[in-house]
Design an enzyme around this catalytic site. Structure first.
Site, PDB file in Angstrom:
ATOM      1  N   ASP A   1       0.992   5.248   0.044  1.00 31.97           N
ATOM      2  CA  ASP A   1       0.198   6.427   0.416  1.00 31.97           C
ATOM      3  C   ASP A   1       0.807   7.705  -0.135  1.00 31.97           C
ATOM      4  OD1 ASP A   1      -1.916   5.464   2.281  1.00 31.97           O
ATOM      5  OD2 ASP A   1      -0.189   4.725   3.421  1.00 31.97           O
TER       6      ASP A   1
ATOM      7  N   HIS B   1       0.868  -1.194   0.000  1.00 26.92           N
ATOM      8  CA  HIS B   1       0.000   0.000   0.000  1.00 26.92           C
ATOM      9  C   HIS B   1       0.898   1.236   0.000  1.00 26.92           C
ATOM     10  CE1 HIS B   1      -3.827   2.072   1.015  1.00 26.92           C
ATOM     11  NE2 HIS B   1      -3.091   2.839   1.805  1.00 26.92           N
TER      12      HIS B   1
ATOM     13  N   ASP C   1      -8.568   1.098   6.086  1.00 25.66           N
ATOM     14  CA  ASP C   1      -7.227   1.670   6.210  1.00 25.66           C
ATOM     15  C   ASP C   1      -7.198   2.592   7.418  1.00 25.66           C
ATOM     16  OD1 ASP C   1      -4.717   2.735   5.762  1.00 25.66           O
ATOM     17  OD2 ASP C   1      -5.259   3.795   3.917  1.00 25.66           O
TER      18      ASP C   1
ATOM     19  N   MET D   1      -4.029  10.604  -1.678  1.00 30.32           N
ATOM     20  CA  MET D   1      -4.668  11.600  -0.804  1.00 30.32           C
ATOM     21  C   MET D   1      -4.210  12.957  -1.320  1.00 30.32           C
ATOM     22  SD  MET D   1      -4.063   9.549   2.748  1.00 30.32           S
ATOM     23  CE  MET D   1      -2.845   8.483   2.003  1.00 30.32           C
TER      24      MET D   1
ATOM     25  N   GLY E   1      -5.494   2.184  11.697  1.00 28.76           N
ATOM     26  CA  GLY E   1      -5.728   1.556  12.996  1.00 28.76           C
ATOM     27  C   GLY E   1      -6.040   0.071  12.911  1.00 28.76           C
TER      28      GLY E   1
ATOM     29  N   MET F   1     -12.235   4.654   4.883  1.00 30.77           N
ATOM     30  CA  MET F   1     -11.170   5.030   5.825  1.00 30.77           C
ATOM     31  C   MET F   1     -11.649   4.830   7.257  1.00 30.77           C
ATOM     32  SD  MET F   1      -8.373   5.917   4.226  1.00 30.77           S
ATOM     33  CE  MET F   1      -7.467   6.541   5.654  1.00 30.77           C
TER      34      MET F   1
ATOM     35  N   MET G   1       0.479  11.745  -0.260  1.00 32.46           N
ATOM     36  CA  MET G   1      -0.147  12.891   0.418  1.00 32.46           C
ATOM     37  C   MET G   1       0.469  14.179  -0.098  1.00 32.46           C
ATOM     38  SD  MET G   1       0.098  11.443   4.283  1.00 32.46           S
ATOM     39  CE  MET G   1      -0.413   9.780   4.694  1.00 32.46           C
TER      40      MET G   1
END
Ligand code: DX5
Ligand code: ZN
Length: 215
Positions: free
Chosen positions: A35, A33, A175, A68, A177, A137, A37
């Protein structure tokens, strides 16, 4: 539905990404994965296209790219050509959702859409038949290592029952926690693609942690 584990390298040792990818491959996780940002859509900046190209060269694993970023349609071509296997973007990010799904598919990539904890899940129902995956999310996007938001479980359950009622086979990703305990809960709710960052990369034995997420 088969459970897929997607390891978020946001929590990896980024100075030693090649060894971290080898460790991930050996752990039994199916996806990496990635990410992205931009400091505008979320209050953090991570990494982007040059790093994705390196990751693509270093591993044959499936690359699950989570954008994101604001107006994601502007960068779909670059991410597709830099090695993404699937591109997931936020419906709140200012691009036309249907057009952006089509754009992702035009490069032969799998397409996913994502919603933040505050976005009602009913807003994505109309796209459920057009995407490979919907990401619900389970934390506010932007940072690894946050606590799972339990109120998001209701959205997962509602989305899975909506898809079942329409005969739509869809991957539901979660996605934020995610660990062994929250994995069990979200799997019961209907999620089948589980992203985990800090839980996997901080585990003493990543393979055991991946296994625990499936049990
Ligand atoms: C957060 C990112 C996640 C993050 C998850 O905005 O989208 O993928 O890496 O990290 P953990 O698993 O530590 O909550
Ligand atoms: Zn993510």
């Amino acid at each position: 539905m088969k459970t897929i584990v997607s390891a978020s390298i946001l929590s990896a040792d980024l100075c030693d990404l090649r060894s971290e990818l080898i460790r991930t491959e050996k752990s039994g996780a199916e996806y990496v994965h990635f990410d992205v940002m931009d400091g505008v859509f979320v209050n953090n900046i991570s990494y982007g296209i040059p790093v994705l190209k390196c990751v693509r060269k270093a591993t044959d694993m499936f690359l699950d790219v989570h954008l994101m970023i604001t107006e994601p349609h502007r960068y779909i071509k670059e991410f597709a050509e830099s090695g993404a296997d699937m591109i997931t973007f936020h419906t709140e990010a200012g691009s036309d959702v249907s057009d952006t799904i089509k754009l992702i598919r035009s490069f032969g990539k799998k397409a996913g859409i994502a919603i933040k904890p505050g976005t009602p899940v009913s807003e994505v129902y109309k796209f459920a038949g057009d995407v490979d995956m919907i990401l619900v999310m389970t934390v506010e996007p932007g940072f690894g290592g946050q606590g799972f938001i339990p109120e998001t479980e209701e959205k997962i359950r509602a989305l899975r029952s909506f898809c079942d009622s329409k005969g739509i086979e869809l991957d539901i990703q979660v996605d934020g926690g995610i660990n062994a305990e929250t994995s069990r809960r979200v799997r019961e709710d209907g999620a089948n693609v589980l992203v985990a960052g800090s839980y996997l990369f901080k585990a003493p034995d990543m393979a055991a942690a991946v296994k625990a997420m499936r049990e």
